[in-house]
Design an enzyme around this catalytic site. Structure first.
Site, PDB file in Angstrom:
ATOM      1  N   HIS A  63       5.143   4.560  12.513  1.00  0.00           N
ATOM      2  CA  HIS A  63       5.293   4.373  11.045  1.00  0.00           C
ATOM      3  C   HIS A  63       5.967   5.645  10.737  1.00  0.00           C
ATOM      4  O   HIS A  63       5.711   6.945  10.449  1.00  0.00           O
ATOM      5  CB  HIS A  63       3.483   4.830  10.552  1.00  0.00           C
ATOM      6  N   HIS A  81       8.561   7.302   8.196  1.00  0.00           N
ATOM      7  CA  HIS A  81       9.338   7.311   6.880  1.00  0.00           C
ATOM      8  C   HIS A  81      10.663   7.653   7.189  1.00  0.00           C
ATOM      9  O   HIS A  81      11.251   8.205   8.308  1.00  0.00           O
ATOM     10  CB  HIS A  81       8.550   8.592   6.016  1.00  0.00           C
ATOM     11  N   CYS A 139       3.776   9.495   0.690  1.00  0.00           N
ATOM     12  CA  CYS A 139       2.325   9.731   0.137  1.00  0.00           C
ATOM     13  C   CYS A 139       2.463  10.824  -1.020  1.00  0.00           C
ATOM     14  O   CYS A 139       3.071  11.587  -0.864  1.00  0.00           O
ATOM     15  CB  CYS A 139       1.911  10.347   1.435  1.00  0.00           C
ATOM     16  N   ARG A 159       0.799  -1.109   0.053  1.00  0.00           N
ATOM     17  CA  ARG A 159       0.023  -0.024   0.096  1.00  0.00           C
ATOM     18  C   ARG A 159       0.958   1.171   0.108  1.00  0.00           C
ATOM     19  O   ARG A 159       0.934   1.963  -0.978  1.00  0.00           O
ATOM     20  CB  ARG A 159      -0.944   0.071   1.227  1.00  0.00           C
ATOM     21  N   ASP A 160       1.732   1.531   0.991  1.00  0.00           N
ATOM     22  CA  ASP A 160       2.489   2.795   0.957  1.00  0.00           C
ATOM     23  C   ASP A 160       3.623   2.769   0.028  1.00  0.00           C
ATOM     24  O   ASP A 160       3.670   3.919  -0.331  1.00  0.00           O
ATOM     25  CB  ASP A 160       2.908   2.822   2.353  1.00  0.00           C
ATOM     26  N   ASN A 180       9.016   4.576   3.209  1.00  0.00           N
ATOM     27  CA  ASN A 180       9.126   3.812   4.676  1.00  0.00           C
ATOM     28  C   ASN A 180      10.466   3.440   5.139  1.00  0.00           C
ATOM     29  O   ASN A 180      11.252   2.903   4.180  1.00  0.00           O
ATOM     30  CB  ASN A 180       8.093   2.784   4.800  1.00  0.00           C
TER      31      ASN A 180
HETATM   32  P1  HMG Z   1     -13.327  14.317  -2.415  1.00  0.00           P
HETATM   33  O1  HMG Z   1     -13.032  14.652  -3.847  1.00  0.00           O
HETATM   34  O2  HMG Z   1     -13.667  15.446  -1.339  1.00  0.00           O
HETATM   35  O3  HMG Z   1     -14.517  13.119  -2.349  1.00  0.00           O
HETATM   36  O4  HMG Z   1     -12.065  13.400  -1.778  1.00  0.00           O
HETATM   37  P2  HMG Z   1     -15.978  13.244  -2.733  1.00  0.00           P
HETATM   38  O5  HMG Z   1     -16.947  12.420  -1.859  1.00  0.00           O
HETATM   39  O6  HMG Z   1     -16.547  14.738  -3.358  1.00  0.00           O
HETATM   40  O7  HMG Z   1     -16.076  12.083  -4.213  1.00  0.00           O
HETATM   41  C1  HMG Z   1     -15.223  12.541  -5.569  1.00  0.00           C
HETATM   42  C2  HMG Z   1     -15.275  11.521  -6.349  1.00  0.00           C
HETATM   43  O8  HMG Z   1     -14.396  10.228  -5.756  1.00  0.00           O
HETATM   44  C3  HMG Z   1     -16.528  10.968  -6.368  1.00  0.00           C
HETATM   45  O9  HMG Z   1     -16.638  10.283  -7.775  1.00  0.00           O
HETATM   46  C4  HMG Z   1     -16.753   9.677  -5.741  1.00  0.00           C
HETATM   47  O10 HMG Z   1     -17.664   8.746  -5.793  1.00  0.00           O
HETATM   48  C5  HMG Z   1     -15.405   9.186  -5.516  1.00  0.00           C
HETATM   49  P3  HMG Z   1     -17.342  11.045  -9.243  1.00  0.00           P
HETATM   50  O11 HMG Z   1     -18.525  11.068  -8.482  1.00  0.00           O
HETATM   51  O12 HMG Z   1     -16.543  12.215  -9.312  1.00  0.00           O
HETATM   52  O13 HMG Z   1     -16.956  10.005 -10.273  1.00  0.00           O
HETATM   53  N1  HMG Z   1     -14.712   8.372  -4.299  1.00  0.00           N
HETATM   54  C6  HMG Z   1     -14.320   7.262  -4.000  1.00  0.00           C
HETATM   55  N2  HMG Z   1     -14.021   6.287  -5.076  1.00  0.00           N
HETATM   56  C7  HMG Z   1     -13.672   5.094  -4.400  1.00  0.00           C
HETATM   57  N3  HMG Z   1     -13.488   4.868  -3.191  1.00  0.00           N
HETATM   58  C8  HMG Z   1     -13.556   5.971  -2.209  1.00  0.00           C
HETATM   59  C9  HMG Z   1     -14.127   7.313  -2.791  1.00  0.00           C
HETATM   60  N4  HMG Z   1     -14.445   8.278  -2.157  1.00  0.00           N
HETATM   61  C10 HMG Z   1     -15.268   8.884  -2.984  1.00  0.00           C
HETATM   62  N5  HMG Z   1     -13.531   5.417  -0.887  1.00  0.00           N
HETATM   63  C11 HMG Z   1     -11.419  11.511  -0.589  1.00  0.00           C
HETATM   64  C12 HMG Z   1     -12.180  12.783  -0.562  1.00  0.00           C
HETATM   65  C13 HMG Z   1     -11.144  11.193   1.075  1.00  0.00           C
HETATM   66  C14 HMG Z   1     -12.129  10.512  -1.119  1.00  0.00           C
HETATM   67  C15 HMG Z   1      -9.923  11.618  -1.422  1.00  0.00           C
HETATM   68  O14 HMG Z   1      -9.350  12.864  -0.940  1.00  0.00           O
HETATM   69  C16 HMG Z   1      -9.063  10.411  -1.068  1.00  0.00           C
HETATM   70  O15 HMG Z   1      -9.239   9.404  -1.622  1.00  0.00           O
HETATM   71  N6  HMG Z   1      -7.977  10.791  -0.630  1.00  0.00           N
HETATM   72  C17 HMG Z   1      -7.069   9.623  -0.327  1.00  0.00           C
HETATM   73  C18 HMG Z   1      -5.598  10.317  -0.436  1.00  0.00           C
HETATM   74  C19 HMG Z   1      -4.720   8.974  -0.316  1.00  0.00           C
HETATM   75  O16 HMG Z   1      -4.958   7.819  -0.321  1.00  0.00           O
HETATM   76  N7  HMG Z   1      -3.509   9.298   0.554  1.00  0.00           N
HETATM   77  C20 HMG Z   1      -2.625   8.240   0.507  1.00  0.00           C
HETATM   78  C21 HMG Z   1      -2.874   7.372   2.008  1.00  0.00           C
HETATM   79  S1  HMG Z   1      -2.496   8.448   3.515  1.00  0.00           S
HETATM   80  C22 HMG Z   1      -0.915   8.133   3.704  1.00  0.00           C
HETATM   81  O17 HMG Z   1      -0.155   7.702   2.807  1.00  0.00           O
HETATM   82  C23 HMG Z   1      -0.152   8.426   4.971  1.00  0.00           C
HETATM   83  C24 HMG Z   1       0.129   6.989   5.776  1.00  0.00           C
HETATM   84  O18 HMG Z   1       0.947   6.089   5.272  1.00  0.00           O
HETATM   85  C25 HMG Z   1       0.563   7.529   7.262  1.00  0.00           C
HETATM   86  C26 HMG Z   1       1.714   8.512   7.061  1.00  0.00           C
HETATM   87  O19 HMG Z   1       2.830   8.241   6.418  1.00  0.00           O
HETATM   88  O20 HMG Z   1       1.472   9.565   7.773  1.00  0.00           O
HETATM   89  C27 HMG Z   1      -1.431   6.462   6.011  1.00  0.00           C
HETATM   90 MG    MG Z   2       2.887   6.415   5.197  1.00  0.00          MG
END
Ligand code: HMG
Ligand code: MG
Length: 286
Positions: free
Chosen positions: A205, A207, A238, A13-14, A247
């Site tokens: 966690h 990095h 990210c 994933r990450d 990581n």
């Molecule tokens: P948004 O644009 O505000 O959401 O995004 P929305 O509700 O307005 O939806 C927009 C579109 O996305 C719509 O589709 C929804 O259906 C679709 P459209 O009508 O335009 O065709 N949608 C989805 N589709 C599939 N699965 C879903 C979903 N939700 C909405 N779950 C949202 C808000 C949270 C969805 C967006 O900002 C997002 O997906 N963000 C994720 C970003 C991400 O994955 N970042 C990396 C992971 S975090 C990380 O790496 C940190 C970590 O490792 C810890 C660390 O290192 O600190 C965990």
């Molecule tokens: Mg991370």
């Protein structure tokens, strides 16, 4: 204190979410299948986020359905909202992770809402997850520094950890998202957190942008933490945290832990194969 440490493998994933090119579904499946033989108890296999935001993770459903499951392994996935949770449940994940931030800037850039709004959004899905007996893990990102807002106060981290535990998380993973935290800063943060929470409720966690991750794990071990996230091949980051490197490398953590007298239950040879596979998957794409 226990000498057993759990490494939560987050490479699929990450690691893969931050690669420029899309790694084919079948390659992700082969990679997870190999990791499943290495002795991990937990593997973060997928992410059910918007494919518009992170196209690299768009095949989470197919990945979860395609892997050969080892009954000794729990397969986890990120779920940012109800839509993601429902899809993850349908795909058959063993546990989910909700992911919040201790900085407003990162929260807005990563999940398009404020910290407060994210907690409300998480509650919608945790209410259902609890009813469905789905274990919930929490992440708090930017525990020391945010790529948008700069330094983050430990008190804010403590508030978000508290909120995530209050939502039903069995554990909160402390994300040094940009990988610049120094051991002294982790020490200060943990001293504060451990006034209110038990070490068993926290994971690290870290990095490894500035090469401090192993030292940060050592400090955390000293405070009693026994679960750390790592990625085979040291990949990761990210897409919404510019400048962050991968990581901490699973093999490096495993070697350090063995040297310090801890055990991980991992098979080094299989880890090395997985390391080679991860590198070739990514190299082929460059
Ligand atoms: P948004 O644009 O505000 O959401 O995004 P929305 O509700 O307005 O939806 C927009 C579109 O996305 C719509 O589709 C929804 O259906 C679709 P459209 O009508 O335009 O065709 N949608 C989805 N589709 C599939 N699965 C879903 C979903 N939700 C909405 N779950 C949202 C808000 C949270 C969805 C967006 O900002 C997002 O997906 N963000 C994720 C970003 C991400 O994955 N970042 C990396 C992971 S975090 C990380 O790496 C940190 C970590 O490792 C810890 C660390 O290192 O600190 C965990
Ligand atoms: Mg991370």
């Amino acid at each position: 204190m226990s000498k057993e440490v759990t490494l939560f493998e987050v490479g699929p994933r990450d690691g893969l979410q931050n690669e420029k090119a899309f790694v084919e579904t079948k390659d992700k499946i082969n990679f997870i299948n190999l990791l499943s033989q290495a002795g991990f108890k937990k593997i973060e296999a997928a992410s059910f986020v918007s494919p518009k935001w992170v196209p690299q993770m768009a095949d989470g459903f197919e990945v979860m359905q395609g892997i050969k499951r080892n009954p000794d392994v729990k397969y986890a996935a990120l779920t940012p909202n109800l839509k993601g949770y429902e899809r993850a449940y349908e795909a058959g994940v063993d546990e989910i992770a909700i992911f919040g931030s201790a900085s407003e800037g990162f929260s807005q850039h990563n999940i398009n809402c404020s910290i407060e709004e994210s907690l409300e959004r998480f509650e919608e899905l945790t209410n259902i997850a609890i009813r469905q007996d789905m274990p919930i893990r929490g992440y708090v990102s930017c525990i020391v520094e945010c790529p948008y807002d700069g330094a983050v106060e430990p008190e804010v981290v403590a508030r978000v950890v508290d909120a995530l535990l209050g939502l039903g998380c069995y554990e909160v993973s402390l994300g040094d998202t940009v990988g610049k935290a120094e051991p002294e800063q982790i020490n200060t943060l943990l001293e504060l957190l451990l006034q209110n929470f038990d070490a068993s409720q926290l994971a690290g966690h870290y990095h490894d942008t500035n090469g401090w991750a192993l030292d940060n794990i050592k400090v955390s071990l000293h405070h009693g933490l026994r679960t750390f996230d790592s990625a085979v091949g040291g990949l990761g980051g990210c897409p919404y945290a510019p400048g962050a490197k991968g990581n901490v490398d699973t093999l490096a953590v495993h070697a350090m832990l063995e040297e310090e007298g801890f055990s991980t239950g991992l098979d080094e040879e299989t880890l090395m194969h997985a390391n080679d596979m991860m590198k070739s998957l990514v190299k082929d794409k460059q």
